[in-house]
Motif scaffolding. Structure first.
Motif, PDB file in Angstrom:
ATOM      1  N   GLN A 179       0.819  -1.207   0.000  1.00 17.70           N
ATOM      2  CA  GLN A 179       0.000   0.000   0.000  1.00 17.70           C
ATOM      3  C   GLN A 179       0.860   1.266   0.000  1.00 17.70           C
ATOM      4  N   ILE A 180       1.969   1.234   0.730  1.00 15.98           N
ATOM      5  CA  ILE A 180       2.886   2.388   0.749  1.00 15.98           C
ATOM      6  C   ILE A 180       3.463   2.617  -0.640  1.00 15.98           C
ATOM      7  N   CYS A 181       3.877   1.537  -1.303  1.00 19.56           N
ATOM      8  CA  CYS A 181       4.438   1.657  -2.660  1.00 19.56           C
ATOM      9  C   CYS A 181       3.390   2.160  -3.640  1.00 19.56           C
ATOM     10  N   ALA A 182       2.151   1.671  -3.491  1.00 22.40           N
ATOM     11  CA  ALA A 182       1.083   2.137  -4.378  1.00 22.40           C
ATOM     12  C   ALA A 182       0.837   3.632  -4.176  1.00 22.40           C
ATOM     13  N   LEU A 183       0.861   4.064  -2.899  1.00 22.86           N
ATOM     14  CA  LEU A 183       0.679   5.486  -2.609  1.00 22.86           C
ATOM     15  C   LEU A 183       1.839   6.300  -3.171  1.00 22.86           C
ATOM     16  N   GLU A 184       3.041   5.765  -3.074  1.00 19.58           N
ATOM     17  CA  GLU A 184       4.214   6.465  -3.616  1.00 19.58           C
ATOM     18  C   GLU A 184       4.096   6.604  -5.133  1.00 19.58           C
ATOM     19  N   ARG A 185       3.665   5.532  -5.804  1.00 14.14           N
ATOM     20  CA  ARG A 185       3.480   5.608  -7.261  1.00 14.14           C
ATOM     21  C   ARG A 185       2.397   6.610  -7.623  1.00 14.14           C
ATOM     22  N   ALA A 186       1.340   6.625  -6.813  1.00 14.17           N
ATOM     23  CA  ALA A 186       0.271   7.586  -7.078  1.00 14.17           C
ATOM     24  C   ALA A 186       0.778   9.015  -6.920  1.00 14.17           C
ATOM     25  N   ASN A 187       1.590   9.250  -5.892  1.00 15.96           N
ATOM     26  CA  ASN A 187       2.155  10.587  -5.701  1.00 15.96           C
ATOM     27  C   ASN A 187       3.086  10.967  -6.846  1.00 15.96           C
ATOM     28  N   ARG A 189       2.825   9.892  -9.865  1.00 19.83           N
ATOM     29  CA  ARG A 189       1.972  10.152 -11.025  1.00 19.83           C
ATOM     30  C   ARG A 189       1.336  11.542 -10.927  1.00 19.83           C
ATOM     31  N   ILE A 190       0.915  11.904  -9.717  1.00 16.87           N
ATOM     32  CA  ILE A 190       0.353  13.239  -9.519  1.00 16.87           C
ATOM     33  C   ILE A 190       1.416  14.293  -9.816  1.00 16.87           C
ATOM     34  N   ALA A 191       2.636  14.043  -9.341  1.00 16.85           N
ATOM     35  CA  ALA A 191       3.727  14.992  -9.602  1.00 16.85           C
ATOM     36  C   ALA A 191       3.999  15.094 -11.095  1.00 16.85           C
ATOM     37  N   ALA A 192       3.973  13.938 -11.794  1.00 12.12           N
ATOM     38  CA  ALA A 192       4.195  13.956 -13.239  1.00 12.12           C
ATOM     39  C   ALA A 192       3.077  14.705 -13.947  1.00 12.12           C
ATOM     40  N   HIS A 193       1.833  14.493 -13.510  1.00  8.11           N
ATOM     41  CA  HIS A 193       0.713  15.220 -14.104  1.00  8.11           C
ATOM     42  C   HIS A 193       0.846  16.720 -13.861  1.00  8.11           C
ATOM     43  N   THR A 194       1.245  17.082 -12.626  1.00  5.76           N
ATOM     44  CA  THR A 194       1.411  18.500 -12.318  1.00  5.76           C
ATOM     45  C   THR A 194       2.492  19.125 -13.186  1.00  5.76           C
ATOM     46  N   ALA A 195       3.621  18.425 -13.297  1.00  3.23           N
ATOM     47  CA  ALA A 195       4.712  18.936 -14.143  1.00  3.23           C
ATOM     48  C   ALA A 195       4.281  19.014 -15.599  1.00  3.23           C
ATOM     49  N   GLY A 196       3.561  17.990 -16.045  1.00  2.00           N
ATOM     50  CA  GLY A 196       3.100  17.989 -17.431  1.00  2.00           C
ATOM     51  C   GLY A 196       2.132  19.122 -17.721  1.00  2.00           C
ATOM     52  N   LEU A 197       1.212  19.375 -16.788  1.00  2.00           N
ATOM     53  CA  LEU A 197       0.275  20.486 -16.967  1.00  2.00           C
ATOM     54  C   LEU A 197       1.015  21.819 -17.007  1.00  2.00           C
ATOM     55  N   ARG A 198       2.035  21.930 -16.143  1.00  2.00           N
ATOM     56  CA  ARG A 198       2.835  23.157 -16.151  1.00  2.00           C
ATOM     57  C   ARG A 198       3.546  23.326 -17.501  1.00  2.00           C
ATOM     58  N   ASP A 199       4.050  22.222 -18.040  1.00  2.00           N
ATOM     59  CA  ASP A 199       4.736  22.290 -19.326  1.00  2.00           C
ATOM     60  C   ASP A 199       3.770  22.652 -20.452  1.00  2.00           C
ATOM     61  N   ILE A 200       2.549  22.120 -20.375  1.00  2.00           N
ATOM     62  CA  ILE A 200       1.553  22.456 -21.392  1.00  2.00           C
ATOM     63  C   ILE A 200       1.213  23.939 -21.323  1.00  2.00           C
ATOM     64  N   LEU A 201       1.071  24.459 -20.089  1.00  2.00           N
ATOM     65  CA  LEU A 201       0.803  25.891 -19.943  1.00  2.00           C
ATOM     66  C   LEU A 201       1.979  26.717 -20.459  1.00  2.00           C
ATOM     67  N   LEU A 227       3.121  13.368 -20.574  1.00  2.00           N
ATOM     68  CA  LEU A 227       2.285  13.401 -19.388  1.00  2.00           C
ATOM     69  C   LEU A 227       1.470  12.126 -19.246  1.00  2.00           C
ATOM     70  N   VAL A 228       0.838  11.674 -20.325  1.00  2.00           N
ATOM     71  CA  VAL A 228      -0.081  10.553 -20.206  1.00  2.00           C
ATOM     72  C   VAL A 228       0.617   9.218 -20.126  1.00  2.00           C
ATOM     73  N   VAL A 229       1.939   9.177 -20.314  1.00  2.00           N
ATOM     74  CA  VAL A 229       2.660   7.931 -20.061  1.00  2.00           C
ATOM     75  C   VAL A 229       3.476   8.032 -18.787  1.00  2.00           C
ATOM     76  N   GLY A 230       3.105   8.935 -17.899  1.00  2.00           N
ATOM     77  CA  GLY A 230       3.684   8.969 -16.583  1.00  2.00           C
ATOM     78  C   GLY A 230       5.006   9.683 -16.469  1.00  2.00           C
ATOM     79  N   GLY A 231       5.247  10.672 -17.319  1.00  2.00           N
ATOM     80  CA  GLY A 231       6.424  11.496 -17.151  1.00  2.00           C
ATOM     81  C   GLY A 231       7.635  11.064 -17.934  1.00  2.00           C
ATOM     82  N   GLN A 232       7.474  10.211 -18.949  1.00  2.00           N
ATOM     83  CA  GLN A 232       8.620   9.861 -19.787  1.00  2.00           C
ATOM     84  C   GLN A 232       9.108  11.106 -20.526  1.00  2.00           C
TER      85      GLN A 232
END
Length: 546
Positions: A179-187, A189-201, A227-232
């Motif tokens: 569960q900790i690892c799943a939460l870490e991956r989710a975080n 992914r959220i960080a990658a989405h945030t960075a990706g959205l910033r890059d799109i802006l 962004l949609v492949v998790g920050g590659q």
């Protein structure tokens, strides 16, 4: 024994302290007497749960392996690594992340196990590994004190630990680690989405700033794909490709805006370079004006501000999750709106540039100059600004503002402006009013181009050594835009023929510029002129007078 993967125990560097007693009744571990002849099978799987056993008693290693035999979680076996001292465990932990560590307290010292806990948590900074402390001497490490003072996840007394109790503790710890690892991956992914959205802006900002729609849209597509492949870092390197299409209902009417990955060829060849299945899904999406997906692709529908249909196609794996589809849809809606707004802004700026050139050419016509003079001056000025490292946006403003440098001549009488001979002192004084007249005309406007034009109009006749007019400014008291325009204007004036004089040779022009460096002109701008000489001459050739 099935379902357990083991690593051979490391050799012991120190045996258990003889004062530590083992109190393990036969009904708790009734198979302990057979351990000397049992060797668990090795079944190394990359996805096995790694469990570290740290204890200086070889019998504990054997009985633990036997107790955990057959234990699985989420379809994954255990891979048990052994260390018979805290020192050995330290080396293993430097190179491997363990899901669970079973740690004895008393080994090399009375607190060796507890020191190992501190090393894992504080030195390595590893907070995912679930730590279960086991001891045969609870008096040296009381349960409450140990749980309170150390970041552990379980405490077991060996004298009370049965096989069932051990398996329960390990299974619970594995679930927690998962569960900790799943939460870490989710975080992540959220960080990658945030960075990706910033890059799109950022890409949208670049589009607005540079007005390079194809380049900006290609960058936005790249950022969305990342962004949609998790920050590659590259475009859909594992997830496929993407394409944005604009157009009507029929394939032959479609216009490819941007493409990536396996679709990259469509940037040059259009929709004919797309796979048939992709083109069919795009056509279906546009025809029915809604999102579609099949086994290969996901296609989302959007519209421009004018109602022009638009489709975005991506590998279906990149749109597997709701959040990815929402991001794609958000991208398409905002990219369409941004593209329409920026295209309108581009049209307005081009109209503004056309008006500036029209006014400038009308003024030059009164002065018996050729119309391309102001175009060349603007292009020269932009080139020199770039050479000097001036930001591109400011260089573009200068290109549009420089042609207005002689705007004040609109108020000068034709008898002076078109006089073929030398001006009288009075006429010269009247002519030298044109910088201030131009600046006055341009006063009160907030547009950057007009503000720059006001500065240039007022100062373009100033000289580096302070002998110019109207204020006798010198050096860098003269705005850099005016310094640049002065060089651009004079070079064009002497290198082109006029009705009252022939053109100078380029060699003569170059000699004059060098002679006037530090006198009439800024030495830095003259140096930039010669550094960009090839570009300057290319502009001169491209904008030759009729």
């Amino acid at each position: 024994m099935q379902g357990i993967v083991t690593a051979p125990p490391a050799p012991a560097t120190q045996r258990r302290c003889p004062t530590e007693k083992r109190d393990m009744s036969s009904d708790e571990f009734e198979f302990a007497q057979e351990l000397d002849t049992l060797e668990p099978p090795v079944n190394r799987q990359d996805d096995a749960w790694k469990v570290l056993l740290v204890d200086d008693d070889p019998d504990i290693h054997s009985v633990t392996r036997l107790a955990l035999a057959g234990l699985e979680h989420s379809g994954r076996l255990l891979e048990l690594h052994s260390a018979e001292s805290a020192e050995q465990a330290t080396e293993l932990l430097r190179h491997t992340v363990y899901a669970v560590a079973l740690v004895d307290v008393v080994m090399e010292s009375d607190e060796a196990g507890l020191d190992l806990v501190r090393f894992i948590r504080d030195t390595l900074g590893e907070h995912r590994t679930r730590l279960i402390v086991r001891t045969g001497q609870p008096g040296l490490a009381p349960a409450w004190d140990t749980v309170r003072d150390y970041d552990i996840n379980g405490y077991e007394e060996k004298s009370f630990q049965t096989a069932t109790r051990l398996k329960t503790a390990v299974l619970t710890a594995l679930r927690s680690f998962e569960q900790i690892c799943a939460l870490e991956r989710a975080n992540q992914r959220i960080a990658a989405h945030t960075a990706g959205l910033r890059d799109i802006l950022d890409a949208l900002s670049d589009m607005a700033r540079n007005h390079d729609l194809p380049a900006a849209e290609q960058r936005m597509l790249s950022e969305l794909s990342r962004l949609v492949v998790g920050g590659q870092s590259s475009v859909m390197v594992e997830g496929g490709s993407a394409v944005v299409v604009d157009g009507g209902d029929q394939p032959e009417q479609l216009d490819v805006i941007a493409a990536s990955g396996e679709f990259d060829l469509a940037n040059r060849l259009g929709v004919t370079a797309l796979p048939r299945s992709a083109l069919e899904l795009i056509s279906k999406c546009l025809r029915e004006r809604r999102d579609w997906r099949d086994s290969q692709y996901y296609c989302t529908y959007s519209e421009s501000a004018t109602g022009l249909p638009r489709a975005f196609l991506v590998n279906v794996m990149a749109a597997e999750h709701d959040v990815d589809r929402q991001l794609i849809q958000l991208f398409c809606r905002n990219a369409s709106l941004a593209r329409d707004a920026i295209a309108l802004n581009v049209d307005l700026e081009r109209s503004q540039e056309d008006i500036v050139l029209l006014i400038s050419e009308a003024i030059e016509a009164r002065s018996m100059e050729t119309g391309n003079h102001v175009r060349r001056v603007g292009a020269y000025a932009q080139t020199l600004a770039r050479q000097l490292g001036i930001p591109e946006e400011e260089a573009k403003v200068l290109k549009m503002a420089a042609p207005l440098h002689d705007l004040g001549k609109i108020a000068i009488a034709d008898s002076i402006l078109k006089k073929p001979g030398k001006l009288s002192d009075e006429e010269r004084r009247e002519m030298e009013r044109h910088p201030e007249i131009g600046a006055a005309i341009l006063s009160g406007y907030e547009r950057p181009v007009l503000q720059a034009a006001k500065l240039i109009s007022l100062q373009h006749q100033e000289k580096w050594d302070g002998t110019g007019y109207p204020y006798g400014l010198s050096g860098d008291d003269i705005h850099i835009f005016a310094q640049i325009t002065a060089v651009a204007d004079v070079f064009d004036a002497i290198s082109c023929a006029r009705c009252y004089k022939p053109a100078w040779s380029l060699d003569r022009c170059f000699v004059f510029l060098k002679e006037q460096s530090g006198r009439h002109f800024s030495p830095r701008v003259v140096d930039a002129f010669f550094e960009a000489q090839d570009d300057i001459l290319a502009i001169k050739n491209a904008l030759r007078d009729p």
